[in-house]
Design a protein around this motif. Sequence first.
Motif, short mmCIF file in Angstrom:
data_model
loop_
_atom_site.label_atom_id
_atom_site.label_comp_id
_atom_site.label_asym_id
_atom_site.label_seq_id
_atom_site.Cartn_x
_atom_site.Cartn_y
_atom_site.Cartn_z
N GLU A 1 0.82 -1.21 0.00
CA GLU A 1 0.00 0.00 0.00
C GLU A 1 0.85 1.26 0.00
O GLU A 1 0.52 2.25 -0.65
CB GLU A 1 -0.92 0.00 1.22
CG GLU A 1 -1.91 1.15 1.23
CD GLU A 1 -2.90 1.06 2.37
OE1 GLU A 1 -3.63 2.04 2.60
OE2 GLU A 1 -2.93 0.00 3.04
N ARG A 2 1.97 1.23 0.72
CA ARG A 2 2.83 2.41 0.77
C ARG A 2 3.39 2.76 -0.61
O ARG A 2 3.48 3.93 -0.98
CB ARG A 2 3.96 2.20 1.76
CG ARG A 2 4.73 3.48 2.05
CD ARG A 2 5.83 3.28 3.06
NE ARG A 2 6.58 4.51 3.26
CZ ARG A 2 7.76 4.56 3.87
NH1 ARG A 2 8.29 3.46 4.38
NH2 ARG A 2 8.39 5.71 4.01
N LEU A 3 3.75 1.74 -1.38
CA LEU A 3 4.27 1.98 -2.73
C LEU A 3 3.16 2.50 -3.63
O LEU A 3 3.38 3.43 -4.43
CB LEU A 3 4.86 0.69 -3.30
CG LEU A 3 5.36 0.74 -4.75
CD1 LEU A 3 6.39 1.85 -4.93
CD2 LEU A 3 5.98 -0.60 -5.16
N LEU A 4 1.96 1.94 -3.52
CA LEU A 4 0.83 2.42 -4.32
C LEU A 4 0.52 3.88 -3.99
O LEU A 4 0.23 4.68 -4.90
CB LEU A 4 -0.40 1.55 -4.07
CG LEU A 4 -0.32 0.11 -4.61
CD1 LEU A 4 -1.55 -0.68 -4.16
CD2 LEU A 4 -0.22 0.11 -6.13
N ASP A 5 0.59 4.23 -2.71
CA ASP A 5 0.35 5.63 -2.31
C ASP A 5 1.42 6.56 -2.89
O ASP A 5 1.12 7.67 -3.34
CB ASP A 5 0.34 5.75 -0.79
CG ASP A 5 -0.90 5.11 -0.17
OD1 ASP A 5 -1.87 4.86 -0.90
OD2 ASP A 5 -0.87 4.84 1.05
N ALA A 6 2.67 6.08 -2.89
CA ALA A 6 3.77 6.89 -3.43
C ALA A 6 3.61 7.10 -4.93
O ALA A 6 3.88 8.19 -5.45
CB ALA A 6 5.11 6.22 -3.13
N LEU A 7 3.14 6.08 -5.63
CA LEU A 7 2.91 6.20 -7.08
C LEU A 7 1.75 7.16 -7.35
O LEU A 7 1.82 7.98 -8.28
CB LEU A 7 2.61 4.82 -7.67
CG LEU A 7 3.78 3.85 -7.73
CD1 LEU A 7 3.30 2.44 -8.07
CD2 LEU A 7 4.83 4.30 -8.75
N ALA A 8 0.70 7.06 -6.54
CA ALA A 8 -0.44 7.95 -6.72
C ALA A 8 -0.03 9.41 -6.48
O ALA A 8 -0.45 10.31 -7.20
CB ALA A 8 -1.57 7.55 -5.75
N GLU A 9 0.79 9.63 -5.47
CA GLU A 9 1.28 10.98 -5.20
C GLU A 9 2.15 11.50 -6.34
O GLU A 9 2.08 12.68 -6.71
CB GLU A 9 2.07 10.99 -3.89
CG GLU A 9 2.61 12.35 -3.47
CD GLU A 9 1.52 13.36 -3.20
OE1 GLU A 9 1.80 14.57 -3.28
OE2 GLU A 9 0.37 12.94 -2.90
#
Length: 214
Positions: free
Chosen positions: A70-78
């Motif tokens: 989830e942290r990587l997905l959030d970083a990509l979304a940002e």
Amino acid sequence: MPRKPTKGYYVKGQFVAEGTELDEQFKAELRGTTGESKTERKRASAELQELGSALLTLGADPLASLALPERLLDALAEARRITAFEGLRRQMQLVGKLMRKLDADTLARVRASVASAGAGRQQEALALHEAEHWRDRLLADEHALAAWLAAHPASDAQHLRSLIRQARKDNPPVSATEVSQGLAPRRSRAYRELFQALRGELLQAPPTTEGPHA
């Protein structure tokens, strides 16, 4: 003024300066491992950051199928929301750092998905080019439809004939001078629909016999 001596040591008569790639290699051997050199680690880090950047090009469904943290997905979304160059550069460094925490199986899935997406974009570009060629050929040559149907027998021949007939009627030939002067009329709906029909067929299946430039 005498130059400050380089720190290091000798191994079998060879001087090894501290901090060099050879120094890293010898230290790894002393630890009982064959760990990566500093250069190799930098190269691997850069590759993972590039792989992270490629993830930004994936659609929502392919990205979800990778089951990323989830942290990587959030970083990509940002990263997708950032427009400033420096801010995006820092964010992608974070993405690269998070990519380094992925296990080998996940990284293999990411690489396969990115490669598949790249192949799809290449096929799309090729289909666009071929569809343009076939559209112009079908409108200019009475016998071109037979060649197309021989190469793409699943095509709807009646529908193509109708589009070709209407496109010829709506779009009379224009000279190169008219085109260069911006005087060419706007292309008709049939002209555009013919292109889309050809492109769709090219994306579904490769030709069975004749290519577009035959």
